[in-house]
Design an enzyme around this catalytic site. Structure first.
Site, PDB file in Angstrom:
ATOM      1  N   GLU A  11      14.041  85.796 -16.458  1.00 24.36           N
ATOM      2  CA  GLU A  11      13.079  86.871 -17.071  1.00 24.36           C
ATOM      3  C   GLU A  11      13.632  87.321 -18.439  1.00 24.36           C
ATOM      4  O   GLU A  11      12.720  87.232 -19.389  1.00 24.36           O
ATOM      5  CB  GLU A  11      12.793  87.956 -16.117  1.00 24.36           C
ATOM      6  CG  GLU A  11      11.949  87.376 -14.909  1.00 24.36           C
ATOM      7  CD  GLU A  11      11.436  88.261 -14.133  1.00 24.36           C
ATOM      8  OE1 GLU A  11      10.207  88.470 -13.512  1.00 24.36           O
ATOM      9  OE2 GLU A  11      11.958  89.168 -13.576  1.00 24.36           O
ATOM     10  N   GLU A  27      13.095  85.622  -6.149  1.00 23.93           N
ATOM     11  CA  GLU A  27      12.686  86.998  -5.588  1.00 23.93           C
ATOM     12  C   GLU A  27      11.882  86.696  -4.256  1.00 23.93           C
ATOM     13  O   GLU A  27      12.339  87.486  -3.285  1.00 23.93           O
ATOM     14  CB  GLU A  27      11.710  87.712  -6.296  1.00 23.93           C
ATOM     15  CG  GLU A  27      12.675  88.192  -7.658  1.00 23.93           C
ATOM     16  CD  GLU A  27      12.904  87.354  -8.683  1.00 23.93           C
ATOM     17  OE1 GLU A  27      13.307  87.902  -9.779  1.00 23.93           O
ATOM     18  OE2 GLU A  27      12.543  86.180  -8.755  1.00 23.93           O
TER      19      GLU A  27
END
Length: 262
Positions: A121, A141
Site C-alpha cells: 500500500e 489482511e
C-alpha cells in the site's frame, strides 16, 4: 561519490545528497522485515513532511533495509481498549500515506523485496515505483480477518476495481513482473541494479520543474483525502470484531484461523 548527509531514527534512516538534490529514506526494522508500527508510521510521516520545506531535496526514494521493503504491519501492535483508540491508530497509520501524496515533490518507491500489506500500500501511494525482480507483493489482511483499507479505497482509483478485488479476496502474492503488468510498478530491474536505477531516476526527477511537479501531484492526488477518511470510518468496526481477535491468535499460534463472522 556525491556528498551525503545521514540521519538515523528509531525505525528508518535518511541519506541526503544535496549536490544532486535527492534523498533516500530506508525503512530499518530488519528483525521484523521492516513491518509497520506506530513508531514507524509517525517517523515516516514526519520525515516525508519535512522535505516540503527542504530546498536541498527535490526528489525522494523510499526503500527497505535487508530482504524486505516492508512485510506488512506489526500485528502485535493492533490491540485497542476502545473504538477511539482504534480510530487514532488508523489515523496514525494513514499519516505517511497522506504525507507522500500531499508532498509537492516526487516520491519513488524502490521495492527491494517483500512488500505485503502496508508494504504494497505505501508503494501504491508513491508517485513512481521501481521493483527488484525479487520483489513480492500481496494483500494478506484477509488472512487475519482484516481488510486492506488503503487499497480498497484509495487503491481502486490507482489500479482498478477488478485488480484490487483479486488481491484483497485471494491474498495471493504476485511477482514484480505481475505487478508491472497490473500497472502499479513502472519498471522491474535486476536486484543488483536497483540502487543504480533509483539513483538515476531520483537525480533525473530532481531536475524537473518544481512548480510543474507540485501542480501535477495535486491534480493526480486531489481525491486522496476523501479516500483515507473512508478507511478511517470503515476500520474501527473491523478491528473490534471477534474475527480479528481470532486472526491474531491464529497468527501467534501458527495455525489456520476459524472465522465466524462475529
Amino acid at each position: 561519490m556525491a556528498d551525503m548527509e545521514r540521519v538515523d531514527r528509531e525505525t528508518l534512516y535518511v541519506e541526503k545528497y544535496p549536490s544532486d538534490r535527492y534523498a533516500v529514506v530506508t525503512l530499518h526494522r530488519p528483525d521484523v522485515l521492516n513491518a509497520g508500527s506506530p513508531a514507524l508510521f509517525g517517523e515516516l510521516a514526519d520525515t516525508i513532511a519535512s522535505f516540503e520545506t527542504d530546498d536541498q531535496v527535490r526528489a525522494i526514494v523510499l526503500t527497505g533495509n535487508g530482504r524486505a521493503f516492508s512485510a506488512g504491519a506489526d500485528l502485535g501492535g493492533m490491540t485497542f481498549d476502545s473504538m477511539g483508540d482504534c480510530r487514532r491508530f488508523i489515523r496514525l497509520a494513514h499519516a505517511p500515506f497522506e504525507a507522500i501524496e500531499r508532498l509537492g515533490k516526487i516520491v519513488i518507491a524502490a521495492v527491494n523485496g517483500y512488500a505485503f500489506g502496508f508494504g504494497t500500500e505505501i508503494a501504491l501511494a508513491c508517485d513512481l515505483v521501481l521493483a527488484s525482480e525479487k520483489a513480492r507483493f500481496g494483500l494478506r489482511e484477509m488472512n487475519h480477518g482484516l481488510v486492506p483499507a488503503v487499497t480498497i479505497t484509495r487503491g481502486v482509483d490507482m489500479i482498478g476495481r477488478r485488480r484490487v478485488a483479486w488481491m484483497a479476496y485471494t491474498s495471493d502474492d504476485i511477482s514484480a513482473e505481475e505487478a508491472r503488468e497490473l500497472g502499479f510498478v513502472n519498471r522491474v530491474v535486476a536486484p543488483e541494479s536497483l540502487a543504480q536505477a533509483y539513483t538515476e531516476l531520483a537525480v533525473r526527477m530532481a531536475k524537473r520543474a518544481p512548480l510543474a511537479v507540485a501542480a501535477t501531484k495535486w491534480a493526480l492526488n486531489k481525491q486522496a483525502g476523501g479516500h483515507y477518511r473512508e478507511g478511517e470510518n470503515l476500520m474501527p468496526a473491523i478491528f473490534a470484531s471477534a474475527d480479528v481477535a481470532e486472526g491474531r491468535r491464529a497468527f501467534e499460534e501458527r495455525r489456520e484461523p476459524v472465522f465466524r463472522g462475529e
